[in-house]
Design an enzyme around this catalytic site. Sequence first.
Site, PDB file in Angstrom:
ATOM      1  N   ARG A 261      27.973 -34.436  20.286  1.00  0.00           N
ATOM      2  CA  ARG A 261      28.551 -33.894  21.393  1.00  0.00           C
ATOM      3  C   ARG A 261      29.909 -33.755  21.679  1.00  0.00           C
ATOM      4  NH1 ARG A 261      24.363 -36.918  25.852  1.00  0.00           N
ATOM      5  NH2 ARG A 261      22.410 -36.361  24.588  1.00  0.00           N
ATOM      6  N   ARG A 276      30.490 -43.694  24.435  1.00  0.00           N
ATOM      7  CA  ARG A 276      30.720 -41.987  24.417  1.00  0.00           C
ATOM      8  C   ARG A 276      31.146 -41.712  23.102  1.00  0.00           C
ATOM      9  NH1 ARG A 276      30.314 -39.368  29.200  1.00  0.00           N
ATOM     10  NH2 ARG A 276      30.593 -41.351  30.549  1.00  0.00           N
ATOM     11  N   GLU A 348      24.271 -46.669  31.493  1.00  0.00           N
ATOM     12  CA  GLU A 348      23.146 -45.869  31.225  1.00  0.00           C
ATOM     13  C   GLU A 348      22.842 -45.860  29.774  1.00  0.00           C
ATOM     14  OE1 GLU A 348      21.652 -42.007  29.860  1.00  0.00           O
ATOM     15  OE2 GLU A 348      23.543 -41.618  30.597  1.00  0.00           O
ATOM     16  N   SER A 351      17.730 -41.787  30.106  1.00  0.00           N
ATOM     17  CA  SER A 351      17.199 -40.769  31.370  1.00  0.00           C
ATOM     18  C   SER A 351      16.017 -40.440  31.191  1.00  0.00           C
ATOM     19  CB  SER A 351      18.357 -39.632  31.432  1.00  0.00           C
ATOM     20  OG  SER A 351      19.711 -40.204  31.725  1.00  0.00           O
ATOM     21  N   ARG A 389      24.646 -47.615  22.271  1.00  0.00           N
ATOM     22  CA  ARG A 389      24.744 -48.281  23.464  1.00  0.00           C
ATOM     23  C   ARG A 389      23.820 -49.509  23.463  1.00  0.00           C
ATOM     24  NH1 ARG A 389      25.771 -43.910  28.501  1.00  0.00           N
ATOM     25  NH2 ARG A 389      27.362 -42.709  27.244  1.00  0.00           N
TER      26      ARG A 389
END
Length: 433
Positions: A261, A276, A348, A351, A389
């Site tokens: 990303r 991130r 987070e 999801s 994470r």
Amino acid sequence: MLDIKKIRRQPDWFKEKLATRGTKPEEIDEVLDLDAKRRDLLQQTETMKAKRNAVSKQIGDAKRANKPADDIIAQMRDLGDQISKLDEQVEKVEEEFHDKMSRLPNVPHKDDPVSLTEEGAIELRKVGHIRDFDFEPKHHWDVGENLGILDFDRARKVSGARFVYYLGLGAQLERAVYNFMLDEHMKEGYTEVLPPYIVNAASMFGTGQFPKFKDGVYQVNGEDMTLIPTAEVPLTNYYRGEVIPEEELPVKVTALTPCFRSEAGAAGRDTRGLIRMHQFNKVEMVKYTKPEDSWKALDSMTANAENILKKLEIPYHVIRLTTGDMSFTASETRDLELWMPAQHKYREVSSCSNCLDFQARRMHTQYRGKDGKLHYVHTLNGSGLACGRTVAAILENNQNEDGSVTIPKVLVPYMHGVTKITKENAVPFRNKH
């Protein structure tokens, strides 16, 4: 992709529902105007083609009767020119209509909290015991760098910001994490898949990343090939353009892949650590179901993700995202956020979303029901989990005052019996003597 027939029938309802996701009413009006223009042009084209067929028959009749047909042939050519011009207009309007339609997000579930920001998310449950440290807990990047298992500086030298080298037991810990995740999901009936890491533009369109979110990915070979931002893309596109045999539903697949990303718009956010990154590993879950089964499938998928955190003994909570914060393709999204003690907040890590038939319409993925008719499947996706994470949470929640990190019990077999990462055992080539 939404159903244009339903938008025609209930334009005001769609305007109201999509306004909660930031869509302006005029965007719906533009779609409806283009749809009306498209259908009018198609009707004109069909009328012209029918007329051309009749003229063609007249030419045939004239030739068989040895009568002159020059005027009729001229009329035929004129009709052909008119049809060509109309076809060009249809193609242009179709393209614009398709582009506008593809930018409309999915309709949110009636019980989703309404907000254009992340504020207002509903906490569904809180799980696990938050540890009471008798020392000041360090951030995971400090823990990892002090042990020598995370090297951000050399990664920056080699690749740039938001990359990392995992070393020694750090690399082994990440491998332990994703192997544990895959094994747990396979116990729950998921089929493991090793998919391609580069996909074409049609695949990115199918799952909703294109055309709206091109700035968030890495494209190669011009604009047609893209490094996957998530395994959701190759897993969900597996049946693109196909009819799935009803007896195979539900289909449950899982995969570990790197994800890429660009993090466009993330300047200044989470510049340190594993939260991130431009490249990270993630275990993904994807389901294809019949429409009547998709909400139960979302419950079970969320439970599958929670199972990982429960067994790792990492405190977390589950929240239901707002209409403005959930993914473009989702009708409902539930986030799992794990506790990061050094940051004193939840972050987070998963999801889980039910996309209903939104992606299936874009991909033309259907099944034939007992009624003999074709129906769109419902697709669901969820992180199971983001590996970096999860490692970050292990380093922070399981750190000790002496700088060592205790390995969660369920991971010890995957760590070949290592129960604690210390400076002495962390990176073997640095501790030869």
